[in-house]
Design a protein around this motif. Structure first.
Motif, PDB file in Angstrom:
ATOM      1  N   ALA A 103       0.833  -1.206   0.000  1.00 29.07           N
ATOM      2  CA  ALA A 103       0.000   0.000   0.000  1.00 29.07           C
ATOM      3  C   ALA A 103       0.864   1.251   0.000  1.00 29.07           C
ATOM      4  CB  ALA A 103      -0.927   0.004   1.214  1.00 29.07           C
ATOM      5  N   ILE A 104       1.885   1.261   0.851  1.00 30.49           N
ATOM      6  CA  ILE A 104       2.776   2.413   0.930  1.00 30.49           C
ATOM      7  C   ILE A 104       3.502   2.620  -0.392  1.00 30.49           C
ATOM      8  CG2 ILE A 104       4.703   3.456   2.177  1.00 30.49           C
ATOM      9  CD1 ILE A 104       2.149   3.010   3.872  1.00 30.49           C
ATOM     10  N   ASN A 105       3.952   1.528  -0.997  1.00 29.75           N
ATOM     11  CA  ASN A 105       4.680   1.623  -2.259  1.00 29.75           C
ATOM     12  C   ASN A 105       3.797   2.128  -3.392  1.00 29.75           C
ATOM     13  OD1 ASN A 105       7.056   0.715  -1.106  1.00 29.75           O
ATOM     14  ND2 ASN A 105       6.682  -1.433  -1.637  1.00 29.75           N
ATOM     15  N   ARG A 106       2.492   1.899  -3.294  1.00 35.66           N
ATOM     16  CA  ARG A 106       1.572   2.354  -4.331  1.00 35.66           C
ATOM     17  C   ARG A 106       1.237   3.838  -4.183  1.00 35.66           C
ATOM     18  NH1 ARG A 106      -2.007   1.671  -8.221  1.00 35.66           N
ATOM     19  NH2 ARG A 106      -4.139   2.465  -7.990  1.00 35.66           N
ATOM     20  N   ALA A 107       1.448   4.398  -3.021  1.00 35.78           N
ATOM     21  CA  ALA A 107       1.099   5.800  -2.761  1.00 35.78           C
ATOM     22  C   ALA A 107       1.835   6.738  -3.712  1.00 35.78           C
ATOM     23  CB  ALA A 107       1.433   6.153  -1.317  1.00 35.78           C
ATOM     24  N   SER A 108       1.266   7.914  -3.893  1.00 38.93           N
ATOM     25  CA  SER A 108       1.908   8.942  -4.704  1.00 38.93           C
ATOM     26  C   SER A 108       3.289   9.262  -4.145  1.00 38.93           C
ATOM     27  CB  SER A 108       1.046  10.208  -4.706  1.00 38.93           C
ATOM     28  OG  SER A 108       1.734  11.295  -5.264  1.00 38.93           O
ATOM     29  N   ALA A 109       4.251   9.434  -5.030  1.00 38.03           N
ATOM     30  CA  ALA A 109       5.627   9.709  -4.614  1.00 38.03           C
ATOM     31  C   ALA A 109       5.713  10.965  -3.752  1.00 38.03           C
ATOM     32  CB  ALA A 109       6.526   9.858  -5.840  1.00 38.03           C
ATOM     33  N   SER A 110       4.804  11.916  -3.973  1.00 30.47           N
ATOM     34  CA  SER A 110       4.846  13.176  -3.232  1.00 30.47           C
ATOM     35  C   SER A 110       4.440  13.010  -1.776  1.00 30.47           C
ATOM     36  CB  SER A 110       3.938  14.208  -3.905  1.00 30.47           C
ATOM     37  OG  SER A 110       2.590  13.784  -3.870  1.00 30.47           O
ATOM     38  N   ILE A 111       3.638  11.987  -1.477  1.00 31.64           N
ATOM     39  CA  ILE A 111       3.152  11.809  -0.112  1.00 31.64           C
ATOM     40  C   ILE A 111       3.824  10.629   0.585  1.00 31.64           C
ATOM     41  CG2 ILE A 111       1.189  10.226  -0.526  1.00 31.64           C
ATOM     42  CD1 ILE A 111       1.224  13.409   1.679  1.00 31.64           C
ATOM     43  N   ARG A 112       4.523   9.792  -0.163  1.00 29.60           N
ATOM     44  CA  ARG A 112       5.129   8.577   0.396  1.00 29.60           C
ATOM     45  C   ARG A 112       6.075   8.850   1.563  1.00 29.60           C
ATOM     46  NH1 ARG A 112       7.527   5.641  -4.276  1.00 29.60           N
ATOM     47  NH2 ARG A 112       5.404   5.934  -5.091  1.00 29.60           N
ATOM     48  N   PRO A 113       6.826   9.964   1.575  1.00 32.95           N
ATOM     49  CA  PRO A 113       7.705  10.222   2.723  1.00 32.95           C
ATOM     50  C   PRO A 113       6.953  10.409   4.041  1.00 32.95           C
ATOM     51  CG  PRO A 113       8.401  11.513   0.825  1.00 32.95           C
ATOM     52  CD  PRO A 113       7.075  10.920   0.470  1.00 32.95           C
ATOM     53  N   HIS A 114       5.662  10.684   3.957  1.00 34.59           N
ATOM     54  CA  HIS A 114       4.853  10.877   5.165  1.00 34.59           C
ATOM     55  C   HIS A 114       4.222   9.573   5.655  1.00 34.59           C
ATOM     56  CE1 HIS A 114       4.877  15.335   4.881  1.00 34.59           C
ATOM     57  NE2 HIS A 114       4.979  15.086   3.576  1.00 34.59           N
ATOM     58  N   LEU A 115       4.487   8.479   4.957  1.00 35.01           N
ATOM     59  CA  LEU A 115       3.869   7.193   5.275  1.00 35.01           C
ATOM     60  C   LEU A 115       4.940   6.185   5.665  1.00 35.01           C
ATOM     61  CD1 LEU A 115       1.520   6.920   2.138  1.00 35.01           C
ATOM     62  CD2 LEU A 115       1.091   8.158   4.268  1.00 35.01           C
ATOM     63  N   ARG A 116       4.535   5.226   6.478  1.00 34.93           N
ATOM     64  CA  ARG A 116       5.446   4.143   6.817  1.00 34.93           C
ATOM     65  C   ARG A 116       4.649   2.893   7.158  1.00 34.93           C
ATOM     66  NH1 ARG A 116       6.328   2.757  12.199  1.00 34.93           N
ATOM     67  NH2 ARG A 116       5.438   4.144  13.778  1.00 34.93           N
ATOM     68  N   VAL A 117       5.323   1.771   7.092  1.00 44.75           N
ATOM     69  CA  VAL A 117       4.698   0.515   7.492  1.00 44.75           C
ATOM     70  C   VAL A 117       4.607   0.495   9.011  1.00 44.75           C
ATOM     71  CG1 VAL A 117       4.906  -1.997   7.481  1.00 44.75           C
ATOM     72  CG2 VAL A 117       5.583  -0.683   5.459  1.00 44.75           C
ATOM     73  N   GLY A 118       3.447   0.184   9.522  1.00 50.39           N
ATOM     74  CA  GLY A 118       3.233   0.133  10.967  1.00 50.39           C
ATOM     75  C   GLY A 118       2.117  -0.833  11.303  1.00 50.39           C
ATOM     76  N   ASP A 119       2.103  -1.276  12.538  1.00 52.17           N
ATOM     77  CA  ASP A 119       1.166  -2.310  12.977  1.00 52.17           C
ATOM     78  C   ASP A 119       0.178  -1.731  13.977  1.00 52.17           C
ATOM     79  OD1 ASP A 119      -0.136  -4.598  13.770  1.00 52.17           O
ATOM     80  OD2 ASP A 119       1.694  -5.775  14.035  1.00 52.17           O
ATOM     81  N   ILE A 120      -1.105  -1.815  13.666  1.00 54.08           N
ATOM     82  CA  ILE A 120      -2.136  -1.296  14.559  1.00 54.08           C
ATOM     83  C   ILE A 120      -2.148  -2.040  15.890  1.00 54.08           C
ATOM     84  CG2 ILE A 120      -4.019  -2.821  13.792  1.00 54.08           C
ATOM     85  CD1 ILE A 120      -5.862  -0.345  13.914  1.00 54.08           C
ATOM     86  N   PHE A 121      -1.607  -3.254  15.913  1.00 46.55           N
ATOM     87  CA  PHE A 121      -1.531  -4.021  17.150  1.00 46.55           C
ATOM     88  C   PHE A 121      -0.368  -3.562  18.028  1.00 46.55           C
ATOM     89  CE2 PHE A 121      -3.652  -6.836  14.130  1.00 46.55           C
ATOM     90  CZ  PHE A 121      -4.738  -7.275  14.871  1.00 46.55           C
ATOM     91  N   ASN A 122       0.481  -2.718  17.502  1.00 46.99           N
ATOM     92  CA  ASN A 122       1.645  -2.240  18.254  1.00 46.99           C
ATOM     93  C   ASN A 122       1.970  -0.811  17.830  1.00 46.99           C
ATOM     94  OD1 ASN A 122       3.938  -2.156  19.907  1.00 46.99           O
ATOM     95  ND2 ASN A 122       5.237  -3.076  18.332  1.00 46.99           N
TER      96      ASN A 122
END
Length: 220
Positions: A103-122
């Motif tokens: 999902a993160i890799n599919r995001a627009s390149a302009s917004i991808r730096p604001h996203l990261r892989v994370g776990d809702i359980f932690n």
């Protein structure tokens, strides 16, 4: 004239019958089928997110900016980052996390730096770190028994507001997504939130996705 009325009446009855049948199917699905499925994070892969369009959700973001007045925001289960994109366009310092690297890799390149892989359980954030925490179309994907713990974690990291949007069993797409394993009524979720002792704010009539939204205000 009588024939026209009869035809209209028959169509109305047919349509109402189809709606009732759909509701029955959704109820059966939520009780017997959804609950039999297991949470598998590998299901949220590139194929799953391929149908998501890349477009900033400026309308929702600007509404949230005006209603909640946050300086910063976190979108948990951000998917391809459209709401985070909208937040940044609205002048809000925002970030998003999602369990899916695809999902993160599919995001627009302009917004991808604001996203990261994370776990809702932690959720590895500090207490009260964000003025606004948003979690949309996510809780229906996680096991029912984890619902309260996750809501408590989301509440912990917000300073002011927590917004949940949860797919309900009555919605059209409830049984169309095979990863929906936690489907309930709005009343069921309200009861869960109330049991946690949280304050649910009355939803304005023009609030985005009002039907399945829950606004929780953080008590000092």
């Amino acid at each position: 004239m009588g024939l026209v009325r009869l035809k209209n009446f028959t169509f109305f009855e047919f349509f109402r019958g189809q709606v009732v049948l759909s509701r029955i199917k959704s109820l059966i699905h939520s009780i017997f089928f959804a609950t039999s499925k297991k949470y598998k994070k590998e299901e949220f892969n590139a194929d799953y997110f391929s149908k998501f369009k890349l477009s900033p959700d400026n309308k929702k973001a600007s509404y949230y900016r005006d209603f909640f007045s946050p300086d910063n925001a976190l979108d948990v289960g951000c998917g391809v980052g459209n709401l985070v994109w909208g937040f940044t366009n609205s002048g809000i310092v925002a970030e998003g996390i999602d369990i899916s690297e695809d999902a993160i890799n599919r995001a627009s390149a302009s917004i991808r730096p604001h996203l990261r892989v994370g776990d809702i359980f932690n959720l590895d954030y500090s207490d009260k770190e964000f003025d606004l925490v948003n979690c949309s179309d996510t809780l229906e994907h996680i096991p029912e028994e984890a619902s309260c713990d996750i809501i408590q974690s989301l509440y912990r990291i917000t300073n002011r507001w927590l917004v949940l949007n949860i797919c309900l069993w009555t919605e059209k797409n409830a049984r169309l997504d095979p990863t929906h394993i936690n489907l309930h009524s709005k009343g069921w979720w309200i009861k869960k939130i109330n049991q946690l002792g949280y304050t649910i704010t009355k939803i304005p009539n023009d609030f985005p996705s009002k039907r399945n939204a829950f606004i929780i205000k953080k008590c000092s």
